[in-house]
Design a protein around this motif. Structure first.
Motif, PDB file in Angstrom:
ATOM      1  N   PHE A  67      20.953   0.218 -31.581  1.00 45.36           N
ATOM      2  CA  PHE A  67      19.904   1.225 -31.463  1.00 45.36           C
ATOM      3  C   PHE A  67      20.445   2.646 -31.443  1.00 45.36           C
ATOM      4  O   PHE A  67      19.704   3.588 -31.200  1.00 45.36           O
ATOM      5  N   GLU A  68      21.743   2.786 -31.688  1.00 44.60           N
ATOM      6  CA  GLU A  68      22.412   4.082 -31.777  1.00 44.60           C
ATOM      7  C   GLU A  68      22.152   4.941 -30.544  1.00 44.60           C
ATOM      8  O   GLU A  68      21.753   6.091 -30.624  1.00 44.60           O
ATOM      9  N   LEU A  69      22.388   4.345 -29.390  1.00 45.08           N
ATOM     10  CA  LEU A  69      22.215   5.046 -28.127  1.00 45.08           C
ATOM     11  C   LEU A  69      23.536   5.654 -27.687  1.00 45.08           C
ATOM     12  O   LEU A  69      24.599   5.102 -27.954  1.00 45.08           O
ATOM     13  N   PRO A  70      23.484   6.769 -26.966  1.00 42.58           N
ATOM     14  CA  PRO A  70      24.736   7.352 -26.471  1.00 42.58           C
ATOM     15  C   PRO A  70      25.271   6.553 -25.296  1.00 42.58           C
ATOM     16  O   PRO A  70      24.636   5.624 -24.797  1.00 42.58           O
ATOM     17  N   GLU A  71      26.436   6.914 -24.841  1.00 37.11           N
ATOM     18  CA  GLU A  71      27.033   6.272 -23.673  1.00 37.11           C
ATOM     19  C   GLU A  71      26.159   6.529 -22.447  1.00 37.11           C
ATOM     20  O   GLU A  71      25.504   7.561 -22.343  1.00 37.11           O
ATOM     21  N   PRO A  72      26.111   5.604 -21.498  1.00 33.62           N
ATOM     22  CA  PRO A  72      25.267   5.818 -20.315  1.00 33.62           C
ATOM     23  C   PRO A  72      25.820   6.935 -19.442  1.00 33.62           C
ATOM     24  O   PRO A  72      26.995   7.302 -19.521  1.00 33.62           O
TER      25      PRO A  72
END
Length: 167
Positions: A67-72
């Motif tokens: 989902f091409e999410l950034p690092e938490p």
């Protein structure tokens, strides 16, 4: 010889007998029917068709890539957190709140800033510990306990030394 042949036949269900079980029921041959039933496998996995379902491995990293999410957002600060917070503070002072929010969303800052090298203790508690307690916190492997039969080993070593010294 016939017993081993029957064991290796691996009879699972009534389809492998054809009409033999049907004739035994209709003709009232209870012994034949009981013999045929006793040769069936009692393992339910043999009677039920089982297909192996392959579950794709869904870990947090795989989902983040999909989902091409950034690092938490990190929960705890480290050395890089200070640079990030300084950048966000300078963006807030130079361009306002929207710029600082955008910087935070692109590269989130740590949720909390805890003191480093205090072994997850509050700073005032850590500095109140004695030097021995701080050293014990820093040890990676726990100390090995003294063996229960240490006294007996010492006595036998002393006796063997006395015998070797007299000889």
């Amino acid at each position: 010889m016939q017993i081993h042949t029957l064991d290796k036949a691996s009879i699972i269900n009534e389809l492998q007998f054809g009409t033999g079980i049907n004739h035994a029921v209709h003709e009232g041959r209870r012994a034949d029917f009981a013999l045929i039933l006793s040769m069936f496998s009692d393992d339910v996995r043999d009677n039920t068709p089982v297909e192996k379902i392959e579950q794709p491995e869904l870990t947090e990293n795989v989902l983040r890539q999909r989902f091409e999410l950034p690092e938490p957002q990190p929960l705890r600060s480290d050395q890089s957190s200070y640079d990030i917070s300084a950048t966000q503070a300078s963006l807030f002072h130079s361009a306002g709140l929207p710029s600082a929010k955008l910087s935070h969303y692109l590269k989130p800052d740590a949720l909390t800033y805890l003191p480093e090298d205090t072994h997850d203790l509050p700073e005032e508690v850590y500095h109140n510990l004695s030097g021995h307690q701080r050293r014990q916190l820093g040890e990676k492997e726990p100390k090995q306990l003294m063996p229960a039969d240490l006294y007996n080993k010492l006595i036998s070593a002393q006796r063997s030394f006395q015998i070797s010294a007299q000889a």
